[in-house]
Motif scaffolding. Structure first.
Motif, PDB file in Angstrom:
ATOM      1  N   LYS A  73       0.829  -1.203   0.000  1.00  0.00           N
ATOM      2  CA  LYS A  73       0.000   0.000   0.000  1.00  0.00           C
ATOM      3  C   LYS A  73       0.865   1.255   0.000  1.00  0.00           C
ATOM      4  N   GLU A  74       2.164   1.079   0.221  1.00  0.00           N
ATOM      5  CA  GLU A  74       3.098   2.206   0.234  1.00  0.00           C
ATOM      6  C   GLU A  74       4.010   2.181  -0.996  1.00  0.00           C
ATOM      7  N   VAL A  75       4.617   1.031  -1.242  1.00  0.00           N
ATOM      8  CA  VAL A  75       5.544   0.883  -2.364  1.00  0.00           C
ATOM      9  C   VAL A  75       4.957  -0.126  -3.346  1.00  0.00           C
ATOM     10  N   SER A  76       5.513  -0.177  -4.540  1.00  0.00           N
ATOM     11  CA  SER A  76       4.906  -1.022  -5.560  1.00  0.00           C
ATOM     12  C   SER A  76       5.945  -1.839  -6.320  1.00  0.00           C
ATOM     13  N   ILE A  77       5.667  -3.125  -6.445  1.00  0.00           N
ATOM     14  CA  ILE A  77       6.511  -3.989  -7.266  1.00  0.00           C
ATOM     15  C   ILE A  77       6.447  -3.552  -8.735  1.00  0.00           C
ATOM     16  N   ALA A  78       5.358  -2.914  -9.104  1.00  0.00           N
ATOM     17  CA  ALA A  78       5.205  -2.428 -10.482  1.00  0.00           C
ATOM     18  C   ALA A  78       6.234  -1.358 -10.823  1.00  0.00           C
ATOM     19  N   HIS A  79       6.839  -0.744  -9.818  1.00  0.00           N
ATOM     20  CA  HIS A  79       7.867   0.268 -10.060  1.00  0.00           C
ATOM     21  C   HIS A  79       9.234  -0.345 -10.373  1.00  0.00           C
ATOM     22  N   MET A 170       6.184   9.453  -3.144  1.00  0.00           N
ATOM     23  CA  MET A 170       6.511   9.851  -4.505  1.00  0.00           C
ATOM     24  C   MET A 170       7.590   8.946  -5.103  1.00  0.00           C
ATOM     25  N   HIS A 171       7.192   8.175  -6.098  1.00  0.00           N
ATOM     26  CA  HIS A 171       8.122   7.320  -6.818  1.00  0.00           C
ATOM     27  C   HIS A 171       9.060   8.164  -7.665  1.00  0.00           C
ATOM     28  N   ILE A 172      10.340   7.782  -7.696  1.00  0.00           N
ATOM     29  CA  ILE A 172      11.319   8.462  -8.539  1.00  0.00           C
ATOM     30  C   ILE A 172      11.526   7.624  -9.793  1.00  0.00           C
ATOM     31  N   ALA A 173      11.054   8.113 -10.914  1.00  0.00           N
ATOM     32  CA  ALA A 173      11.237   7.397 -12.181  1.00  0.00           C
ATOM     33  C   ALA A 173      12.682   7.578 -12.642  1.00  0.00           C
ATOM     34  N   THR A 174      13.417   6.498 -12.759  1.00  0.00           N
ATOM     35  CA  THR A 174      14.838   6.573 -13.096  1.00  0.00           C
ATOM     36  C   THR A 174      15.299   5.276 -13.749  1.00  0.00           C
ATOM     37  N   ASN A 175      16.377   5.363 -14.486  1.00  0.00           N
ATOM     38  CA  ASN A 175      17.027   4.179 -15.037  1.00  0.00           C
ATOM     39  C   ASN A 175      18.248   3.780 -14.219  1.00  0.00           C
ATOM     40  N   ALA A 176      18.405   4.406 -13.045  1.00  0.00           N
ATOM     41  CA  ALA A 176      19.584   4.168 -12.207  1.00  0.00           C
ATOM     42  C   ALA A 176      19.387   3.023 -11.222  1.00  0.00           C
ATOM     43  N   ASN A 177      18.461   2.136 -11.531  1.00  0.00           N
ATOM     44  CA  ASN A 177      18.207   0.999 -10.645  1.00  0.00           C
ATOM     45  C   ASN A 177      19.440   0.113 -10.532  1.00  0.00           C
ATOM     46  N   TYR A 178      19.589  -0.538  -9.382  1.00  0.00           N
ATOM     47  CA  TYR A 178      20.734  -1.421  -9.144  1.00  0.00           C
ATOM     48  C   TYR A 178      20.513  -2.827  -9.708  1.00  0.00           C
ATOM     49  N   GLY A 179      19.251  -3.161  -9.958  1.00  0.00           N
ATOM     50  CA  GLY A 179      18.912  -4.486 -10.467  1.00  0.00           C
ATOM     51  C   GLY A 179      17.493  -4.464 -10.996  1.00  0.00           C
TER      52      GLY A 179
END
Length: 233
Positions: A73-79, A170-179
């Protein structure tokens, strides 16, 4: 010649002051991280959590869903790019946004990023990582805490998220993911030499009545308290 001497004298004093500051900082970090904040006594072992390090940065890992908190309800696997719906745990790490998003390796570290982070001049982010399972090791500590302690830790983490006008994180849309199983969110507060990612994790442990350091900027302090090195193979 007198001006040149003054410049060299000022430069020498500045260098000595900087070296003295660094030595005092490291000595304080070592000494204060060895002073233990004891774990609360008499708590029932009801919820399993983990402390995880990558060798520099610590995360607090919690069940993705239980009767006290549904983190979806706070974070999303879809992100995440992997969208692994079989995940059972979610790790939370707080830190400097510039480090998280602009420094994938130490070779990418810029002076401006380090300076802003050291002196609290930039914003913060929360890094979440989803896991199917975890195993205890030198860099992964398992703790079983009470539900009441767990709720206090949950409250600490929830309050660390920055929210919009609708009180949504607020989700941060980025391509800097670690995995493929991680995502970033805006966070409150600011990183500094005296309040690092590991200080945040240490404070989360304190909030839940768990063994912690009096103060630590490094992951080694936390893992020392749990009889581990924190070393990643």
């Amino acid at each position: 010649m007198t001006i040149v001497k003054k410049i060299f004298k000022w430069a020498g004093l500045s260098l000595l002051s900087f070296i003295a500051f660094v030595l005092l900082y490291l000595l304080s970090a070592f000494a204060l991280s060895r002073i233990a904040v004891p774990r609360e006594q008499g708590a029932q072992p009801e919820v399993t959590i983990y402390i995880l390090t990558n060798g520099v940065h610590t995360d607090i890992v919690m069940p993705l869903q239980n009767e006290d908190k549904d983190w979806l309800k706070e974070v999303s696997i879809a992100h995440t790019t992997g969208k692994d719906t079989l995940a059972q745990y979610v790790a939370f790490g707080w830190g400097d946004k510039g480090f998280y998003l602009n420094t994938p390796t130490w070779a990418d570290l810029k002076f401006s990023t380090a300076f802003n982070a050291a002196f609290g001049l930039s914003t913060a982010a929360i890094h979440t990582t989803f896991y199917r399972n975890l195993q205890e090791s030198e860099h992964c500590v398992k703790i079983v805490i009470s539900r009441e302690q767990y709720r206090r830790m949950v409250a600490f983490i929830v309050q660390s998220f920055k929210r919009d006008n609708q009180q949504q994180i607020m989700h941060i849309a980025t391509n800097a993911n670690y995995g493929s199983n991680d995502a970033f969110y805006e966070a409150s507060g600011s990183y500094s030499l005296f309040h690092t990612c590991n200080t945040w994790s240490n404070n989360a442990l304190k909030a839940g009545g768990q063994k912690a350091c009096f103060w630590t900027p490094f992951d080694t302090g936390i893992f020392y308290q749990y009889g581990r090195s924190g070393k990643v193979d």
